[in-house]
Scaffold this active site. Structure first.
Site, PDB file in Angstrom:
ATOM      1  N   GLY A   1       6.326  23.599  35.828  1.00 12.33           N
ATOM      2  CA  GLY A   1       6.846  23.504  34.466  1.00 12.33           C
ATOM      3  C   GLY A   1       7.482  22.186  34.079  1.00 12.33           C
ATOM      4  O   GLY A   1       7.483  21.812  32.914  1.00 12.33           O
TER       5      GLY A   1
ATOM      6  N   GLU B   1      14.380  20.693  36.071  1.00 12.32           N
ATOM      7  CA  GLU B   1      13.797  22.015  35.841  1.00 12.32           C
ATOM      8  C   GLU B   1      13.382  22.112  34.374  1.00 12.32           C
ATOM      9  O   GLU B   1      14.034  21.535  33.498  1.00 12.32           O
ATOM     10  CB  GLU B   1      14.862  23.064  36.205  1.00 12.32           C
ATOM     11  CG  GLU B   1      14.574  24.502  35.861  1.00 12.32           C
ATOM     12  CD  GLU B   1      13.426  25.139  36.626  1.00 12.32           C
ATOM     13  OE1 GLU B   1      12.351  24.519  36.644  1.00 12.32           O
ATOM     14  OE2 GLU B   1      13.598  26.259  37.134  1.00 12.32           O
ATOM     15  N   ASP B   2      12.324  22.833  34.095  1.00  8.31           N
ATOM     16  CA  ASP B   2      11.906  22.981  32.709  1.00  8.31           C
ATOM     17  C   ASP B   2      12.866  23.903  31.954  1.00  8.31           C
ATOM     18  O   ASP B   2      13.357  23.568  30.893  1.00  8.31           O
ATOM     19  CB  ASP B   2      10.454  23.482  32.603  1.00  8.31           C
ATOM     20  CG  ASP B   2      10.184  24.758  33.395  1.00  8.31           C
ATOM     21  OD1 ASP B   2      11.068  25.219  34.149  1.00  8.31           O
ATOM     22  OD2 ASP B   2       9.070  25.300  33.276  1.00  8.31           O
TER      23      ASP B   2
ATOM     24  N   ASP C   1      16.327  30.547  32.964  1.00 13.09           N
ATOM     25  CA  ASP C   1      16.294  31.835  32.267  1.00 13.09           C
ATOM     26  C   ASP C   1      17.287  32.780  32.950  1.00 13.09           C
ATOM     27  O   ASP C   1      18.448  32.867  32.552  1.00 13.09           O
ATOM     28  CB  ASP C   1      14.861  32.361  32.285  1.00 13.09           C
ATOM     29  CG  ASP C   1      14.709  33.702  31.615  1.00 13.09           C
ATOM     30  OD1 ASP C   1      15.645  34.136  30.912  1.00 13.09           O
ATOM     31  OD2 ASP C   1      13.651  34.334  31.776  1.00 13.09           O
TER      32      ASP C   1
ATOM     33  N   LYS D   1      18.513  29.009  28.713  1.00 14.14           N
ATOM     34  CA  LYS D   1      18.668  30.167  27.828  1.00 14.14           C
ATOM     35  C   LYS D   1      20.083  30.724  27.915  1.00 14.14           C
ATOM     36  O   LYS D   1      20.597  31.273  26.944  1.00 14.14           O
ATOM     37  CB  LYS D   1      17.653  31.251  28.200  1.00 14.14           C
ATOM     38  CG  LYS D   1      16.220  30.920  27.781  1.00 14.14           C
ATOM     39  CD  LYS D   1      15.276  32.062  28.069  1.00 14.14           C
ATOM     40  CE  LYS D   1      13.832  31.690  27.746  1.00 14.14           C
ATOM     41  NZ  LYS D   1      12.870  32.662  28.294  1.00 14.14           N
TER      42      LYS D   1
ATOM     43  N   PHE E   1      10.450  33.897  24.710  1.00  9.97           N
ATOM     44  CA  PHE E   1       9.522  33.305  25.660  1.00  9.97           C
ATOM     45  C   PHE E   1       8.921  32.053  25.045  1.00  9.97           C
ATOM     46  O   PHE E   1       8.288  32.112  23.990  1.00  9.97           O
ATOM     47  CB  PHE E   1       8.431  34.278  26.092  1.00  9.97           C
ATOM     48  CG  PHE E   1       7.754  33.805  27.344  1.00  9.97           C
ATOM     49  CD1 PHE E   1       8.353  33.996  28.591  1.00  9.97           C
ATOM     50  CD2 PHE E   1       6.542  33.136  27.296  1.00  9.97           C
ATOM     51  CE1 PHE E   1       7.761  33.524  29.754  1.00  9.97           C
ATOM     52  CE2 PHE E   1       5.937  32.667  28.453  1.00  9.97           C
ATOM     53  CZ  PHE E   1       6.551  32.861  29.687  1.00  9.97           C
TER      54      PHE E   1
ATOM     55  N   ASP F   1       4.485  27.319  30.429  1.00 12.22           N
ATOM     56  CA  ASP F   1       3.211  28.028  30.291  1.00 12.22           C
ATOM     57  C   ASP F   1       3.403  29.506  29.969  1.00 12.22           C
ATOM     58  O   ASP F   1       4.473  30.080  30.147  1.00 12.22           O
ATOM     59  CB  ASP F   1       2.422  27.936  31.600  1.00 12.22           C
ATOM     60  CG  ASP F   1       3.028  28.818  32.687  1.00 12.22           C
ATOM     61  OD1 ASP F   1       4.257  28.700  32.928  1.00 12.22           O
ATOM     62  OD2 ASP F   1       2.300  29.641  33.268  1.00 12.22           O
TER      63      ASP F   1
ATOM     64  N   ARG G   1       0.555  24.727  28.467  1.00 11.84           N
ATOM     65  CA  ARG G   1       1.457  23.696  29.009  1.00 11.84           C
ATOM     66  C   ARG G   1       1.282  22.361  28.284  1.00 11.84           C
ATOM     67  O   ARG G   1       2.176  21.521  28.273  1.00 11.84           O
ATOM     68  CB  ARG G   1       1.175  23.435  30.497  1.00 11.84           C
ATOM     69  CG  ARG G   1       1.523  24.583  31.427  1.00 11.84           C
ATOM     70  CD  ARG G   1       1.474  24.089  32.867  1.00 11.84           C
ATOM     71  NE  ARG G   1       1.451  25.169  33.841  1.00 11.84           N
ATOM     72  CZ  ARG G   1       2.517  25.775  34.348  1.00 11.84           C
ATOM     73  NH1 ARG G   1       3.726  25.423  33.928  1.00 11.84           N
ATOM     74  NH2 ARG G   1       2.399  26.725  35.240  1.00 11.84           N
TER      75      ARG G   1
END
Ligand code: IMP
Ligand code: MG
Length: 183
Positions: A55, A110-111, A114, A142, A162, A169, A175
């Site tokens: 990610g 990190e992308d 969550d 998040k 999401f 992705d 992506r």
């Protein structure tokens, strides 16, 4: 092909409900993060930027080009999701990096955070490798309170939807979108 930032963009048969962060918003934020990271480290810190694949690949590529102190790049692959949209709660290291972490500043890229499962599992493991400094730079977060240790850099505090695009992705699709959208 340029995709207009309208709501309900059709792409590869997928419906995007709305664009959350445009290319321009992302670029401006990444510029700032790059400046802050540049100011935080010097050559003596021997900076390693450690990306979590897959990610983070787009974010990391843009970010390191905005950092002006010397650095190296390496990657890890950790998986907690499989193909689903909900964290499985179990993390596996699918690929480990090869570059030394000992006695240097390590910024994990990190992308998106969550549930926090991935980062909370990974950081103690990386600490054992003896970095001088270990920090997190997450493009999206998040919910910060899920993290055992607070990230030093967060691009955006993201809505609890999401998200796809700019590296993120949905079942390996989307992506490549240059913006971040909600599915
Ligand atoms: P966590 O372990 O629950 O914090 O999730 C971390 C990983 O799950 C991220 O690195 C992403 O790869 C993936 N992920 C979490 N939320 C999303 C999302 O909204 N879209 C795409 N991937 C996500
Ligand atoms: Mg990830």
């Amino acid at each position: 092909m340029k995709v207009a930032p309208e709501s309900a963009v059709q792409l590869g048969g997928r419906q995007l409900s709305r664009i959350i962060y445009t290319e321009e918003q992302i670029r401006e934020r990444v510029d700032v993060l790059g400046e802050e990271i540049s100011a935080a480290y010097s050559a003596e810190d021997d900076l390693l930027v450690l990306g979590l694949l897959k990610g983070s690949f787009v974010f990391l590529a843009d970010l390191v080009r905005r950092v002006c102190c010397p650095l190296q790049v390496d990657f890890l692959v950790a998986s907690s999701y499989g193909a689903g949209q909900v964290s499985s709660g179990r993390v596996r290291l699918l690929y480990d990096g090869e570059v030394r972490l000992t006695d240097r500043a390590v910024v994990v890229v990190e992308d998106i955070v969550d549930s926090g499962t991935t980062v909370n599992w990974l950081f103690p493991l990386l600490e054992q490798r003896g970095p001088k400094i270990l920090e997190l730079c997450a493009l999206l977060c998040k919910e910060r309170s899920v993290l055992d240790r607070q990230p030093r850099w967060v691009g955006f505090d993201a809505p609890g939807e999401f998200l796809v695009g700019y590296g993120l992705d949905s079942g390996e699709d989307l992506r490549h979108l240059p913006y971040i959208a909600s599915l």
